[in-house]
Write a protein that holds these residues in place. Sequence first.
Motif, PDB file in Angstrom:
ATOM      1  N   MET A 132       0.716  -1.189   0.050  1.00 24.57           N
ATOM      2  CA  MET A 132      -0.107  -0.124   0.093  1.00 24.57           C
ATOM      3  C   MET A 132       0.986   1.205   0.059  1.00 24.57           C
ATOM      4  SD  MET A 132      -3.026  -0.982  -0.009  1.00 24.57           S
ATOM      5  CE  MET A 132      -4.305   0.201   0.601  1.00 24.57           C
ATOM      6  N   ALA A 133       1.952   1.212   0.714  1.00 24.21           N
ATOM      7  CA  ALA A 133       2.790   2.301   0.732  1.00 24.21           C
ATOM      8  C   ALA A 133       3.298   2.665  -0.504  1.00 24.21           C
ATOM      9  CB  ALA A 133       3.718   2.266   1.929  1.00 24.21           C
ATOM     10  N   HIS A 134       4.132   1.624  -1.227  1.00 22.87           N
ATOM     11  CA  HIS A 134       4.713   1.883  -2.481  1.00 22.87           C
ATOM     12  C   HIS A 134       3.894   1.712  -3.653  1.00 22.87           C
ATOM     13  CE1 HIS A 134       7.663   1.144   0.701  1.00 22.87           C
ATOM     14  NE2 HIS A 134       8.652   1.569   0.095  1.00 22.87           N
ATOM     15  N   PHE A 135       2.817   0.991  -3.746  1.00 22.57           N
ATOM     16  CA  PHE A 135       2.234   0.768  -5.060  1.00 22.57           C
ATOM     17  C   PHE A 135       0.911   1.569  -5.212  1.00 22.57           C
ATOM     18  CE2 PHE A 135       5.158  -2.664  -4.797  1.00 22.57           C
ATOM     19  CZ  PHE A 135       5.688  -2.971  -5.950  1.00 22.57           C
ATOM     20  N   ARG A 136       0.498   2.133  -4.138  1.00 25.63           N
ATOM     21  CA  ARG A 136      -0.843   2.885  -4.463  1.00 25.63           C
ATOM     22  C   ARG A 136      -0.707   3.972  -5.032  1.00 25.63           C
ATOM     23  NH1 ARG A 136      -5.279   3.944   0.740  1.00 25.63           N
ATOM     24  NH2 ARG A 136      -6.888   4.328  -0.575  1.00 25.63           N
ATOM     25  N   GLN A 137       0.296   4.582  -4.985  1.00 26.38           N
ATOM     26  CA  GLN A 137       0.390   5.961  -5.728  1.00 26.38           C
ATOM     27  C   GLN A 137       0.539   5.572  -7.318  1.00 26.38           C
ATOM     28  OE1 GLN A 137      -0.104   8.471  -4.105  1.00 26.38           O
ATOM     29  NE2 GLN A 137      -0.064   9.934  -5.774  1.00 26.38           N
ATOM     30  N   ASP A 138       1.327   4.591  -7.623  1.00 23.20           N
ATOM     31  CA  ASP A 138       1.455   3.943  -8.962  1.00 23.20           C
ATOM     32  C   ASP A 138       0.222   3.763  -9.632  1.00 23.20           C
ATOM     33  OD1 ASP A 138       4.173   4.600  -8.746  1.00 23.20           O
ATOM     34  OD2 ASP A 138       4.854   2.683  -8.694  1.00 23.20           O
TER      35      ASP A 138
ATOM     36  N   ARG B 181     -13.425   8.902 -10.084  1.00 23.98           N
ATOM     37  CA  ARG B 181     -13.634   7.722 -10.557  1.00 23.98           C
ATOM     38  C   ARG B 181     -12.076   6.872 -11.000  1.00 23.98           C
ATOM     39  NH1 ARG B 181     -17.572   7.352 -15.861  1.00 23.98           N
ATOM     40  NH2 ARG B 181     -18.790   8.387 -14.134  1.00 23.98           N
ATOM     41  N   ALA B 182     -11.318   7.634 -11.301  1.00 24.73           N
ATOM     42  CA  ALA B 182      -9.963   7.015 -11.439  1.00 24.73           C
ATOM     43  C   ALA B 182      -9.493   6.420  -9.993  1.00 24.73           C
ATOM     44  CB  ALA B 182      -9.089   8.209 -11.800  1.00 24.73           C
ATOM     45  N   ALA B 183      -9.752   7.094  -8.893  1.00 22.82           N
ATOM     46  CA  ALA B 183      -9.358   6.551  -7.395  1.00 22.82           C
ATOM     47  C   ALA B 183      -9.950   5.225  -7.369  1.00 22.82           C
ATOM     48  CB  ALA B 183      -9.630   7.556  -6.578  1.00 22.82           C
ATOM     49  N   GLU B 184     -11.537   5.395  -7.924  1.00 17.87           N
ATOM     50  CA  GLU B 184     -12.267   4.142  -7.733  1.00 17.87           C
ATOM     51  C   GLU B 184     -11.892   2.996  -8.449  1.00 17.87           C
ATOM     52  OE1 GLU B 184     -16.939   3.296  -8.539  1.00 17.87           O
ATOM     53  OE2 GLU B 184     -16.377   5.426  -8.275  1.00 17.87           O
ATOM     54  N   LEU B 185     -11.364   3.356  -9.653  1.00 17.31           N
ATOM     55  CA  LEU B 185     -10.915   2.204 -10.510  1.00 17.31           C
ATOM     56  C   LEU B 185      -9.608   1.563  -9.930  1.00 17.31           C
ATOM     57  CD1 LEU B 185     -10.841   0.464 -13.179  1.00 17.31           C
ATOM     58  CD2 LEU B 185      -9.234   2.423 -14.215  1.00 17.31           C
ATOM     59  N   ALA B 186      -8.840   2.512  -9.442  1.00 23.24           N
ATOM     60  CA  ALA B 186      -7.456   1.681  -8.787  1.00 23.24           C
ATOM     61  C   ALA B 186      -7.792   1.141  -7.437  1.00 23.24           C
ATOM     62  CB  ALA B 186      -6.617   3.029  -8.458  1.00 23.24           C
TER      63      ALA B 186
ATOM     64  N   SER C 210       7.320  -9.964 -15.094  1.00 21.46           N
ATOM     65  CA  SER C 210       7.540  -8.547 -15.323  1.00 21.46           C
ATOM     66  C   SER C 210       7.653  -7.869 -14.102  1.00 21.46           C
ATOM     67  CB  SER C 210       6.308  -7.649 -16.126  1.00 21.46           C
ATOM     68  OG  SER C 210       5.348  -8.022 -15.294  1.00 21.46           O
ATOM     69  N   LYS C 211       7.714  -6.632 -13.933  1.00 23.97           N
ATOM     70  CA  LYS C 211       7.666  -5.888 -12.849  1.00 23.97           C
ATOM     71  C   LYS C 211       6.461  -5.734 -12.117  1.00 23.97           C
ATOM     72  CE  LYS C 211      10.072  -1.871 -14.185  1.00 23.97           C
ATOM     73  NZ  LYS C 211      10.430  -0.612 -14.025  1.00 23.97           N
ATOM     74  N   LEU C 212       6.302  -5.880 -10.757  1.00 25.19           N
ATOM     75  CA  LEU C 212       4.951  -5.948 -10.146  1.00 25.19           C
ATOM     76  C   LEU C 212       4.179  -4.557 -10.791  1.00 25.19           C
ATOM     77  CD1 LEU C 212       2.972  -7.023  -8.554  1.00 25.19           C
ATOM     78  CD2 LEU C 212       4.049  -6.060  -6.519  1.00 25.19           C
ATOM     79  N   SER C 213       4.809  -3.469 -10.658  1.00 23.23           N
ATOM     80  CA  SER C 213       4.104  -2.090 -11.182  1.00 23.23           C
ATOM     81  C   SER C 213       3.739  -2.294 -12.696  1.00 23.23           C
ATOM     82  CB  SER C 213       5.097  -0.979 -10.808  1.00 23.23           C
ATOM     83  OG  SER C 213       6.392  -1.154 -11.536  1.00 23.23           O
TER      84      SER C 213
END
Lengths: 489, 326
Positions: free
Chosen positions: B92-98, B117-122, B151-154
């Motif tokens: 959550m700390a490292h990937f949420r923003q991505d 809506r974008a936040a909702e999708l994420a 692949s990378k998780l991100s």
Amino acid sequence: MDSQDRDESKNRQREEALARRVGEALDQMNPHGAGDCPDSEVIAAYAEQALGPDESERWEGHFATCARCRKILRVLAASAETPLAEKEVAQLGELVSAIRGPVEIKGKSAGRTHPGFVDWRTRWLAPALGVAAVLAVWFAMRPPWRATNRGAPTTLIAQAPKEEVPLSPAPAEVDRLSRVAPQQDRKTQAAPLSDRSSENARSLNSSLGKLAKSLAESGNALEKAAPSADEAKSSLQPEKEKKLSAPANGREIQPPAIPPPPPPLPKAQAAMEAPAASQTGAKGALGTPASAPLPQSRAQSAAAGAAAPEVPASTNQSVVVTEAAPQVATANGTIGGTIQQGSSKDLPLNGRNYKALATLRPARGYSALLKATFGSTLWRAGKSGIIERSVDAGKTWVSQASPSQEDWLAGAAVSDTVCWVAGRNGAIARTLDGVRWEPISPPAQAAGTDARLPDWTGITARDGQSATITASDGRKFSTLDGGKTWFPQ
Amino acid sequence: MPKESSLTSLDRFLAQYTRLTGVLHAEAMCTRWGLAHEAFAEGLRRSAEKRFGGAHPDPSEVEPYLKSLHLEDLALACACSEGIEKAWEFFMAHFRQDLRHAASAILRASGRADDARAAELADSLYAELYGVRSSADGRRKSLFEYFHGRSKLSTWLRAVLAQRQVDIFRTSGRTVSLEAEMEGEAPREFADRTESFRADSDPDRERYLGRFDRALSVSLAGLTPRERMILACYYVDQLTLAEIGRLLREHESTVSRHLERMRRALRESVTQELQRETPARDGSLAEPPLDAAQIELAFEYAVEDWPFDLSKALSASEAAADPPEE
């Protein structure tokens, strides 16, 4: 010539028409069902070019006929990891909006979008960011000779050792450093200013002049607390330290653990370590080990330095610092009622501010700062086999008996009690209880033809039994039984 | 009795690769999350099983593959899949923003979405990542189980979002009005009519198109899948050279040269085939080569009508490229 041109033109038209028809036909083909599309991971790996040639080719054959996958690839490529600018986002939106369902009406005259400026923007940003980063590094690591008199013997230069590793200092270390630094500032001020041409140095002097005034009282108070060399020597004792620090900042300075004997130091190095050695007795702001007993000359210089801070020139009279010098606690805002911790932290010092200075490592270097996965236990290890442990997130450090005098170059802390370190000439050690370190036999097969073992530059550990070490030449060896047997990777 | 693959069960996998998985477990720093060796080994096994399918790969193939994985990301995914709290905190700390950035880039600017809506999708992804859906055996199945470290998780997370969003658009695209569908059909009918008209006008038209079809099959076999993909991207998706280069990680000038070479090769190859004497379709009579005027007509008819089915040509060329396994 005309007929040749005509033929050429005709050929080009044929090529264009044929290629267009083939492309459209490929898209119409789509012989695969949706289930044949690659999953997200394959698409992600393809985008990262992480697939093998065979697999890439296979999926490219699919992408050629699958509009859905090509759209996903486009969206994925456009939603790169960097945050997008508004215009880029808008273009990506057009891209997504343009995606239609299977029932799709195609117009041959569909216009082509040209988001070329997106690339232009990013191409412009990359070198700009690079230049900014270089400038930032230069400002942070600007060598001290730009702001100080190099030749003056009394100048205290906080110079990073060449092999310094920028360790993140604990907050306590920064605090202690901010107490040390003003003393260094006063010494710097005493040096001739003839060749200080930089604006930075002038601002240093003016700000430090003001600082020196307000420090006079605190310096005097310190004088009273440590009037003689004998007392300075006895300040190594915890009780004395508490008395010393309590009136100055109202906060206890943690007593050091068993201080290792100091190595003989060159002048400049001694100058750097001097402040840390006097007040806190042992490891001061930079974790410097305890110095030798304070000589009389140092006490005199301390008295002189503390008594005449207001006129910078007057400090020339007797300040000849050859070893350590006393410290004045300045970071605390209560001293003199005028110095705030925040402002003192921002003052430049020899081209660095206190924060940058705090990243310096003393000559007695620690190559590795190891943090256990969770909890507040830290180890640091470095030159001449030194190992220290902190159980309070770096506020205080306790020296531990090292099984080797070789320099430690790497380490891995698995838990609060299990830690591995590895270093020069094949040295490896491990603790299972957090206190006692035992030497671990290195892999015999790692020895060269001259039977010399390599330097270990990396180590990872899973637990007390499993670890992987990396030699300076890149070879790796692993153990699953606590180092009894090693196998190459 | 055929020997069972070592990738089909964890026991067999561990028996074969226990030392390697131990080393990879250490390299992936699984202890950060308190991820057990067996749990991580299961992640590795799943990844290898997915990669090699039902085949019986040799350890010399499996080992480099396992070593090539993004081990730390895989360890994090395994730990999250196991529901380990520390791993989730890190994620959550490292990937949420991505994820938010990716969702914004994919969704927000589609013209009908906003930040919320974008936040909702994420954020909607988190439920599946945690695994609220119960599989047949009642076990919680996390979306992380589909991450195999290739692949990378991100990047994988962005691909999941991109795939999801594209499918949403394609689904919504199905609700095309009847009127639009009728319009969509109209050109086909018109094309059929014009085809019949033209067929009547030139008695050799069918013959030329037949020759062209065979010549095209030969020429398509000479195109690599990558080249076919470039054709589709350029002529169907109307991508610019720069955009194609971005997809393929190539410079746009390289893509341009590719495209140019491909077009010329295609034309020359078809022309050469048409100029060659070839057996007729029934194999009984040889067809004479076409002259320049006939070739021109063949090109004209082909480009106008395009009655060819490329799937047959491509499957034939793929079969030729991949001989059946013994």
